[in-house]
Design a protein around this motif. Structure first.
Motif, mmCIF file in Angstrom:
data_model
loop_
_atom_site.group_PDB
_atom_site.id
_atom_site.type_symbol
_atom_site.label_atom_id
_atom_site.label_comp_id
_atom_site.label_asym_id
_atom_site.label_seq_id
_atom_site.Cartn_x
_atom_site.Cartn_y
_atom_site.Cartn_z
ATOM 1 N N ILE A 180 0.877 -1.162 0.000
ATOM 2 C CA ILE A 180 0.000 0.000 0.000
ATOM 3 C C ILE A 180 0.912 1.208 0.000
ATOM 4 C CG2 ILE A 180 -2.012 1.097 1.021
ATOM 5 C CD1 ILE A 180 -2.327 -1.180 2.862
ATOM 6 N N THR A 181 0.668 2.133 -0.879
ATOM 7 C CA THR A 181 1.497 3.325 -0.890
ATOM 8 C C THR A 181 0.606 4.546 -1.050
ATOM 9 O OG1 THR A 181 3.425 4.339 -1.884
ATOM 10 C CG2 THR A 181 1.897 3.272 -3.359
ATOM 11 N N SER A 182 1.178 5.706 -0.864
ATOM 12 C CA SER A 182 0.375 6.920 -0.895
ATOM 13 C C SER A 182 1.079 7.961 -1.749
ATOM 14 C CB SER A 182 0.167 7.468 0.509
ATOM 15 O OG SER A 182 1.399 7.795 1.084
ATOM 16 N N ILE A 183 0.288 8.807 -2.377
ATOM 17 C CA ILE A 183 0.821 9.846 -3.255
ATOM 18 C C ILE A 183 0.217 11.168 -2.802
ATOM 19 C CG2 ILE A 183 0.975 10.655 -5.628
ATOM 20 C CD1 ILE A 183 0.406 7.745 -6.463
ATOM 21 N N ASP A 184 1.048 12.192 -2.709
ATOM 22 C CA ASP A 184 0.562 13.504 -2.325
ATOM 23 C C ASP A 184 0.452 14.348 -3.587
ATOM 24 O OD1 ASP A 184 -0.065 15.898 -1.161
ATOM 25 O OD2 ASP A 184 1.913 16.238 -0.302
ATOM 26 N N ASN A 185 -0.759 14.588 -4.047
ATOM 27 C CA ASN A 185 -0.950 15.462 -5.200
ATOM 28 C C ASN A 185 -1.240 16.849 -4.682
ATOM 29 O OD1 ASN A 185 -0.752 13.379 -7.181
ATOM 30 N ND2 ASN A 185 -2.746 12.680 -6.515
ATOM 31 N N PHE A 186 -0.183 17.509 -4.258
ATOM 32 C CA PHE A 186 -0.338 18.808 -3.635
ATOM 33 C C PHE A 186 -0.886 19.799 -4.646
ATOM 34 C CE2 PHE A 186 0.113 21.788 -0.482
ATOM 35 C CZ PHE A 186 0.967 22.837 -0.787
ATOM 36 N N GLY A 187 -1.995 20.455 -4.307
ATOM 37 C CA GLY A 187 -2.589 21.391 -5.247
ATOM 38 C C GLY A 187 -3.819 20.833 -5.915
ATOM 39 N N GLU A 188 -3.933 19.507 -5.974
ATOM 40 C CA GLU A 188 -5.149 18.930 -6.534
ATOM 41 C C GLU A 188 -6.110 18.627 -5.397
ATOM 42 O OE1 GLU A 188 -2.830 16.488 -9.983
ATOM 43 O OE2 GLU A 188 -4.519 15.503 -9.006
ATOM 44 N N GLU A 189 -7.337 18.474 -5.772
ATOM 45 C CA GLU A 189 -8.343 18.134 -4.768
ATOM 46 C C GLU A 189 -9.084 16.917 -5.253
ATOM 47 O OE1 GLU A 189 -10.001 18.105 -1.345
ATOM 48 O OE2 GLU A 189 -8.457 19.572 -1.827
ATOM 49 N N PRO A 190 -9.212 15.784 -4.647
ATOM 50 C CA PRO A 190 -8.688 15.479 -3.316
ATOM 51 C C PRO A 190 -7.175 15.236 -3.325
ATOM 52 C CG PRO A 190 -9.956 13.636 -4.191
ATOM 53 C CD PRO A 190 -9.963 14.692 -5.227
ATOM 54 N N ARG A 191 -6.553 15.528 -2.208
ATOM 55 C CA ARG A 191 -5.100 15.655 -2.203
ATOM 56 C C ARG A 191 -4.371 14.320 -2.217
ATOM 57 N NH1 ARG A 191 -1.436 18.875 2.274
ATOM 58 N NH2 ARG A 191 0.576 18.330 1.369
ATOM 59 N N PHE A 192 -4.787 13.392 -1.378
ATOM 60 C CA PHE A 192 -3.991 12.173 -1.221
ATOM 61 C C PHE A 192 -4.574 11.046 -2.043
ATOM 62 C CE2 PHE A 192 -1.378 13.992 1.847
ATOM 63 C CZ PHE A 192 -2.147 14.670 2.779
ATOM 64 N N GLU A 193 -3.689 10.217 -2.574
ATOM 65 C CA GLU A 193 -4.099 9.053 -3.356
ATOM 66 C C GLU A 193 -3.466 7.847 -2.681
ATOM 67 O OE1 GLU A 193 -3.250 9.941 -7.328
ATOM 68 O OE2 GLU A 193 -3.647 7.933 -8.082
ATOM 69 N N ILE A 194 -4.262 6.839 -2.400
ATOM 70 C CA ILE A 194 -3.742 5.620 -1.784
ATOM 71 C C ILE A 194 -3.817 4.525 -2.833
ATOM 72 C CG2 ILE A 194 -3.890 4.141 0.237
ATOM 73 C CD1 ILE A 194 -3.688 6.958 1.097
ATOM 74 N N GLU B 11 -0.052 0.742 6.565
ATOM 75 C CA GLU B 11 -0.926 1.865 6.899
ATOM 76 C C GLU B 11 -0.291 2.743 7.966
ATOM 77 O OE1 GLU B 11 -4.599 -0.056 7.824
ATOM 78 O OE2 GLU B 11 -5.123 -0.304 5.717
ATOM 79 N N ARG B 12 0.483 2.124 8.858
ATOM 80 C CA ARG B 12 1.197 2.938 9.837
ATOM 81 C C ARG B 12 2.216 3.825 9.142
ATOM 82 N NH1 ARG B 12 3.651 -0.444 14.660
ATOM 83 N NH2 ARG B 12 4.631 1.556 15.049
ATOM 84 N N GLU B 13 2.893 3.308 8.105
ATOM 85 C CA GLU B 13 3.851 4.119 7.379
ATOM 86 C C GLU B 13 3.159 5.262 6.652
ATOM 87 O OE1 GLU B 13 5.878 2.254 4.201
ATOM 88 O OE2 GLU B 13 7.309 3.882 3.986
ATOM 89 N N ILE B 14 1.984 4.989 6.082
ATOM 90 C CA ILE B 14 1.265 6.065 5.388
ATOM 91 C C ILE B 14 0.839 7.122 6.391
ATOM 92 C CG2 ILE B 14 -0.794 6.616 4.060
ATOM 93 C CD1 ILE B 14 -0.583 3.921 2.780
ATOM 94 N N TYR B 15 0.416 6.697 7.567
ATOM 95 C CA TYR B 15 0.045 7.681 8.589
ATOM 96 C C TYR B 15 1.262 8.500 8.996
ATOM 97 C CZ TYR B 15 -0.941 9.698 13.101
ATOM 98 O OH TYR B 15 -1.052 10.579 14.151
ATOM 99 N N ASP B 16 2.400 7.830 9.144
ATOM 100 C CA ASP B 16 3.611 8.521 9.592
ATOM 101 C C ASP B 16 4.090 9.526 8.552
ATOM 102 O OD1 ASP B 16 6.900 7.282 10.637
ATOM 103 O OD2 ASP B 16 5.939 9.227 10.832
#
Lengths: 178, 206
Positions: free
Chosen positions: B71-85, B125-130
């Motif tokens: 499971i990984t996460s992407i931060d699309n800063f500036g787009e809405e919604p911001r985070f992609e899992i 999921e703990r890593e994504i939270y961190d």
């Protein structure tokens, strides 16, 4: 105990020679039995193990006793990346080592943070501990670690422990012998 | 040795089953799936965050995607919604890969956990939270895993500087800003050899 008396030769010269010999003897003993505290944190620890193994043999220098208890160690070899999470634990272990103690920063990460210029890596263990010898390399070859150990031995052989730590005693001995 | 025609038949059977699996997923959740993309044999589904657990259970139980690879996460800063899992699933009986993507906005900041469906999701999921700050509802032990509890920032967000920010928790840990003078210590992507990609070979940007 009877006090010492000067004999036939020039006691002033002989008095100085006694101090030097005491320090020299002390330094010789200390430098040839440096028991490392292996703070092996990352890849440099593998090279530290290789240095301790038979091919490169750190035991030739009296350093094969790698006690993992800091109370029984002389030199802390910080081998590997020091993250901020681990940094205070390293400091705590260092503070538990009895004097005299020295620190060898082995490898690029322990010296300056290495290739990890990031939010999570301490940029060199010398931000927390006083380092005596820096060994560069990523990882340094065992021969490089042994060269660093020999550099530390040179540094120790130039110390003036007796004269610095017991100056009154050194003075009184000098007076008694002159 | 396998009998002639044994191996190809098995291969065909496997492919058909995973193809069938993808199609049945399509059929069952047609109304919920916003986008299906195929790229060089990889299948990706964009799903809604509210359907995550239902789809995850279906994938594990009916389609036998029993292995959660990542499971990984992407931060699309500036787009809405911001985070992609992004969830990477693998089916060991069929040998098929599947990717599920979902978006979560910064205000909501939380999605359901799948750690009771695939236990490996616990630490991911703990890593994504961190690193991103996305919370997981129902997680058994949601706390930081790489940084320490009480660290005030989420380091892999796009608005967190590369050099880090200073923080201090006495007796626990401290952080400082890394010196980055001397230019970016990263290479730019190119087809040149490593000697020319060396960052100090670039002229210093003033």
């Amino acid at each position: 105990m009877a006090e010492t008396h000067a004999t036939a030769y020039d006691s002033k010269i002989e008095g100085n020679v006694i101090f030097t010999r005491f320090d020299a003897a002390l330094n010789w003993v200390r430098k040839n039995s440096l028991w490392p505290m292996p703070m092996g944190l990352a890849c440099c620890a593998i090279e530290l193990m290789a240095t301790a193994a038979s091919r490169f043999d750190i035991s030739r220098f009296g350093a094969e006793v790698m006690r993992f208890s800091p109370r029984q160690c002389d030199v802390m070899i910080v081998a590997g990346t020091v993250t901020y999470k681990m940094a205070l634990a390293v400091k705590r272990i260092y503070e538990q080592m009895p004097e005299p103690k020295w620190v060898i920063a082995m490898g690029a990460c322990a010296s300056t943070g290495g290739m990890y210029r990031s939010y999570a890596v301490l940029q060199g263990i010398d931000q927390l501990l006083p380092v005596d010898v820096y060994i560069s390399g990523c990882p340094p070859r065992p021969e490089a670690l042994l060269a660093g150990l020999m550099k530390l031995q040179e540094k120790i052989s130039g110390e003036r422990a007796f004269r610095d730590q017991a100056p009154q005693l050194a003075e009184r001995l000098e007076e008694a012998l002159t | 040795m396998l009998p002639a025609g044994g191996a190809p038949a098995l291969q065909r059977h496997k492919q058909m089953t995973s193809q069938e699996a993808i199609e049945s997923l399509n059929k069952w959740f047609e109304e919920n799936l916003q986008k299906k993309t195929e790229f060089r044999g990889e299948t990706t589904y964009a799903i809604a965050a509210s359907d995550l657990r239902e789809i995850a259970k279906f994938c594990r139980d009916d389609l036998s995607f029993d292995y959660l690879l990542d499971i990984t996460s992407i931060d699309n800063f500036g787009e809405e919604p911001r985070f992609e899992i992004v969830y990477h699933l693998y089916s060991m009986p069929h040998g098929a890969h599947l990717r599920l993507k979902l978006r979560v906005s910064e205000e909501l900041g939380a999605i359901d956990t799948v750690s009771d469906i695939w236990p490996t999701a616990d630490w991911h999921e703990r890593e994504i939270y961190d690193m991103m700050g996305v919370k997981f509802n129902g997680h058994p032990d949601l706390r930081r895993i790489l940084m320490w509890d009480g660290y005030p920032f989420f380091p892999l967000r796009k608005d967190f500087p590369l050099a880090g920010l200073p923080s201090d928790m006495p007796d626990v840990a401290f952080t400082k800003v890394t010196p980055l003078e001397g230019g970016p210590f990263v290479t730019v992507p190119s087809t040149a050899g490593s000697k020319d990609r060396e960052p100090r070979a670039r002229p210093r940007e003033l």
